[in-house]
Design a protein around this motif. Structure first.
Motif, PDB file in Angstrom:
ATOM      1  N   LYS A 133       0.765  -1.356   0.119  1.00 31.59           N
ATOM      2  CA  LYS A 133       0.092   0.085   0.164  1.00 31.59           C
ATOM      3  C   LYS A 133       0.785   1.304  -0.129  1.00 31.59           C
ATOM      4  O   LYS A 133       1.915   1.345   0.729  1.00 31.59           O
ATOM      5  N   GLU A 134       0.617   2.256  -0.809  1.00 31.05           N
ATOM      6  CA  GLU A 134       1.319   3.617  -1.118  1.00 31.05           C
ATOM      7  C   GLU A 134       1.252   4.156   0.421  1.00 31.05           C
ATOM      8  O   GLU A 134       0.232   4.163   1.091  1.00 31.05           O
ATOM      9  N   THR A 135       2.366   4.701   1.035  1.00 31.85           N
ATOM     10  CA  THR A 135       2.358   5.509   1.928  1.00 31.85           C
ATOM     11  C   THR A 135       3.205   6.861   1.737  1.00 31.85           C
ATOM     12  O   THR A 135       4.236   6.751   1.207  1.00 31.85           O
ATOM     13  N   SER A 136       2.781   7.909   2.095  1.00 36.49           N
ATOM     14  CA  SER A 136       3.530   9.230   1.741  1.00 36.49           C
ATOM     15  C   SER A 136       4.041   9.267   0.104  1.00 36.49           C
ATOM     16  O   SER A 136       4.945   9.527   0.188  1.00 36.49           O
ATOM     17  N   GLY A 137       3.220   8.817  -0.697  1.00 35.43           N
ATOM     18  CA  GLY A 137       3.474   8.949  -2.058  1.00 35.43           C
ATOM     19  C   GLY A 137       4.520   7.903  -2.539  1.00 35.43           C
ATOM     20  O   GLY A 137       5.219   8.027  -3.582  1.00 35.43           O
ATOM     21  N   SER A 138       4.729   6.877  -1.764  1.00 38.41           N
ATOM     22  CA  SER A 138       5.796   5.854  -2.134  1.00 38.41           C
ATOM     23  C   SER A 138       5.366   4.389  -1.499  1.00 38.41           C
ATOM     24  O   SER A 138       4.814   4.275  -0.550  1.00 38.41           O
ATOM     25  N   TYR A 139       5.812   3.342  -2.308  1.00 39.70           N
ATOM     26  CA  TYR A 139       5.667   2.025  -1.922  1.00 39.70           C
ATOM     27  C   TYR A 139       7.111   1.777  -1.207  1.00 39.70           C
ATOM     28  O   TYR A 139       7.900   1.740  -2.079  1.00 39.70           O
ATOM     29  N   LYS A 140       7.057   1.636   0.198  1.00 39.06           N
ATOM     30  CA  LYS A 140       8.242   1.205   0.795  1.00 39.06           C
ATOM     31  C   LYS A 140       8.807  -0.056   0.399  1.00 39.06           C
ATOM     32  O   LYS A 140       8.189  -0.994   0.268  1.00 39.06           O
ATOM     33  N   HIS A 141      10.099  -0.056   0.380  1.00 39.23           N
ATOM     34  CA  HIS A 141      10.807  -1.295  -0.155  1.00 39.23           C
ATOM     35  C   HIS A 141      12.161  -1.379   0.436  1.00 39.23           C
ATOM     36  O   HIS A 141      12.791  -0.364   0.736  1.00 39.23           O
ATOM     37  N   SER A 142      13.081  -2.588   0.609  1.00 36.57           N
ATOM     38  CA  SER A 142      14.113  -2.700   0.983  1.00 36.57           C
ATOM     39  C   SER A 142      14.695  -4.149   0.193  1.00 36.57           C
ATOM     40  O   SER A 142      13.782  -5.174  -0.059  1.00 36.57           O
ATOM     41  N   LEU A 143      16.070  -4.233   0.131  1.00 36.86           N
ATOM     42  CA  LEU A 143      16.626  -5.235  -0.986  1.00 36.86           C
ATOM     43  C   LEU A 143      17.669  -5.743  -0.317  1.00 36.86           C
ATOM     44  O   LEU A 143      18.450  -4.968   0.287  1.00 36.86           O
ATOM     45  N   SER A 144      17.941  -7.000  -0.341  1.00 36.89           N
ATOM     46  CA  SER A 144      19.076  -7.716   0.097  1.00 36.89           C
ATOM     47  C   SER A 144      19.374  -8.825  -1.040  1.00 36.89           C
ATOM     48  O   SER A 144      18.679  -9.198  -1.593  1.00 36.89           O
ATOM     49  N   THR A 145      20.722  -9.395  -1.478  1.00 40.79           N
ATOM     50  CA  THR A 145      21.105 -10.382  -2.095  1.00 40.79           C
ATOM     51  C   THR A 145      21.725 -11.414  -1.807  1.00 40.79           C
ATOM     52  O   THR A 145      22.679 -11.003  -0.648  1.00 40.79           O
ATOM     53  N   VAL A 146      21.956 -12.456  -2.004  1.00 38.68           N
ATOM     54  CA  VAL A 146      22.538 -13.709  -1.546  1.00 38.68           C
ATOM     55  C   VAL A 146      23.257 -14.272  -2.683  1.00 38.68           C
ATOM     56  O   VAL A 146      22.618 -14.854  -3.586  1.00 38.68           O
ATOM     57  N   PRO A 147      24.584 -13.926  -3.016  1.00 41.29           N
ATOM     58  CA  PRO A 147      25.141 -14.688  -4.277  1.00 41.29           C
ATOM     59  C   PRO A 147      25.366 -16.075  -4.005  1.00 41.29           C
ATOM     60  O   PRO A 147      25.744 -16.406  -2.753  1.00 41.29           O
ATOM     61  N   LEU A 148      25.493 -16.821  -5.020  1.00 40.33           N
ATOM     62  CA  LEU A 148      25.583 -18.125  -5.026  1.00 40.33           C
ATOM     63  C   LEU A 148      27.112 -18.809  -5.218  1.00 40.33           C
ATOM     64  O   LEU A 148      27.205 -19.984  -5.423  1.00 40.33           O
ATOM     65  N   TRP A 149      27.873 -18.022  -5.233  1.00 39.51           N
ATOM     66  CA  TRP A 149      29.234 -18.214  -5.347  1.00 39.51           C
ATOM     67  C   TRP A 149      29.820 -19.343  -4.353  1.00 39.51           C
ATOM     68  O   TRP A 149      29.671 -18.842  -3.151  1.00 39.51           O
ATOM     69  N   GLU A 150      30.570 -20.089  -4.865  1.00 35.72           N
ATOM     70  CA  GLU A 150      31.282 -20.965  -3.951  1.00 35.72           C
ATOM     71  C   GLU A 150      29.961 -21.920  -3.390  1.00 35.72           C
ATOM     72  O   GLU A 150      30.500 -22.696  -2.570  1.00 35.72           O
ATOM     73  N   THR A 151      28.845 -21.931  -3.793  1.00 32.68           N
ATOM     74  CA  THR A 151      27.799 -22.824  -3.151  1.00 32.68           C
ATOM     75  C   THR A 151      27.795 -24.185  -4.212  1.00 32.68           C
ATOM     76  O   THR A 151      28.068 -24.250  -5.320  1.00 32.68           O
ATOM     77  N   GLU A 152      27.031 -25.148  -3.856  1.00 32.98           N
ATOM     78  CA  GLU A 152      26.849 -26.327  -4.488  1.00 32.98           C
ATOM     79  C   GLU A 152      26.085 -25.995  -5.680  1.00 32.98           C
ATOM     80  O   GLU A 152      26.264 -26.467  -7.182  1.00 32.98           O
ATOM     81  N   ALA A 153      25.026 -25.176  -5.714  1.00 31.43           N
ATOM     82  CA  ALA A 153      24.373 -24.522  -6.660  1.00 31.43           C
ATOM     83  C   ALA A 153      25.013 -23.911  -7.909  1.00 31.43           C
ATOM     84  O   ALA A 153      24.760 -24.064  -8.930  1.00 31.43           O
ATOM     85  N   PHE A 154      26.197 -23.139  -7.455  1.00 33.51           N
ATOM     86  CA  PHE A 154      26.734 -22.371  -8.305  1.00 33.51           C
ATOM     87  C   PHE A 154      27.848 -23.258  -9.217  1.00 33.51           C
ATOM     88  O   PHE A 154      27.595 -23.035 -10.306  1.00 33.51           O
ATOM     89  N   MET A 155      28.084 -24.358  -8.738  1.00 27.60           N
ATOM     90  CA  MET A 155      28.856 -25.232  -9.681  1.00 27.60           C
ATOM     91  C   MET A 155      27.758 -25.981 -10.728  1.00 27.60           C
ATOM     92  O   MET A 155      28.482 -26.339 -11.836  1.00 27.60           O
ATOM     93  N   HIS A 156      26.680 -25.906 -10.521  1.00 25.35           N
ATOM     94  CA  HIS A 156      25.678 -26.917 -11.358  1.00 25.35           C
ATOM     95  C   HIS A 156      25.148 -25.950 -12.174  1.00 25.35           C
ATOM     96  O   HIS A 156      24.442 -26.456 -13.159  1.00 25.35           O
ATOM     97  N   VAL A 157      24.971 -24.601 -12.102  1.00 22.86           N
ATOM     98  CA  VAL A 157      24.166 -23.652 -12.840  1.00 22.86           C
ATOM     99  C   VAL A 157      25.139 -23.302 -14.085  1.00 22.86           C
ATOM    100  O   VAL A 157      26.391 -23.290 -14.182  1.00 22.86           O
ATOM    101  N   GLN A 158      24.149 -23.453 -15.474  1.00 23.06           N
ATOM    102  CA  GLN A 158      25.175 -23.345 -16.586  1.00 23.06           C
ATOM    103  C   GLN A 158      25.520 -21.856 -16.815  1.00 23.06           C
ATOM    104  O   GLN A 158      24.533 -20.815 -16.361  1.00 23.06           O
ATOM    105  N   ARG A 159      26.534 -21.616 -17.271  1.00 24.74           N
ATOM    106  CA  ARG A 159      26.997 -20.128 -17.436  1.00 24.74           C
ATOM    107  C   ARG A 159      26.186 -19.571 -18.418  1.00 24.74           C
ATOM    108  O   ARG A 159      26.045 -20.124 -19.482  1.00 24.74           O
TER     109      ARG A 159
END
Length: 162
Positions: A133-159
């Motif tokens: 819901k819009e508050t004070s003219g803005s939709y409030k949001h926040s962002l975070s990332t988790v790199p897959l570097w050196e995980t088992e998943a990273f090794m199996h993902v096609q480049r």
């Protein structure tokens, strides 16, 4: 509905909200904003239901006696366990990703949602916390990332193709 019935209904809904807001199994922190306020900063720990090696901590303000909580939130997600190729294969890889958590922030249909989005190019999981819901003219949001570097998943993902 007469005036008193409406007031009793509003009080009942507020009381129910107070009871339910204190029932979070995910809550790991509760910081008071002062002696003369009814607002607290609540911190929830959420494990991704599919990529169980990721835990997100979300902080948001809860106003105990209001019908609506502020929309602001903050998020930090980290790898806290193994991330496998099987987990990665099971997630939604569309541009909009998928909602993995939802929390009511108001009796008026405002929600805070946590969405997981996969960035194929950089092999990174993106976690977006946002208000619906819009508050004070803005939709409030926040962002975070988790790199897959050196995980088992990273090794199996096609480049990606060059």
């Amino acid at each position: 509905m007469d005036k008193w019935t409406k007031k009793l209904f509003a009080i009942g809904i507020t009381g129910l909200g107070l009871v339910l807001s204190g029932c979070s199994d995910n809550e790991v922190g509760d910081v008071s904003l002062g002696l003369f306020t009814t607002k607290d900063i609540k911190i929830d720990a959420l494990q991704d239901p599919i990529v169980t090696g990721v835990t997100c901590h979300i902080s948001s303000i809860e106003a105990d006696l209001d019908l609506s909580d502020p929309s602001d939130s903050s998020i930090a997600c980290r790898q806290t366990g193994p991330i496998t190729a099987q987990m990665l294969a099971a997630i939604d890889k569309s541009d909009s990703g998928e909602v993995i958590f939802k929390k009511s922030k108001s009796v008026f249909f405002k929600n805070m949602k946590l969405r997981r989005i996969y960035d194929k190019e950089s092999k990174t999981l993106i976690y977006l916390s946002y208000s619906t819901k819009e508050t004070s003219g803005s939709y409030k949001h926040s962002l975070s990332t988790v790199p897959l570097w050196e995980t088992e998943a990273f090794m199996h993902v096609q480049r990606p193709a060059s």
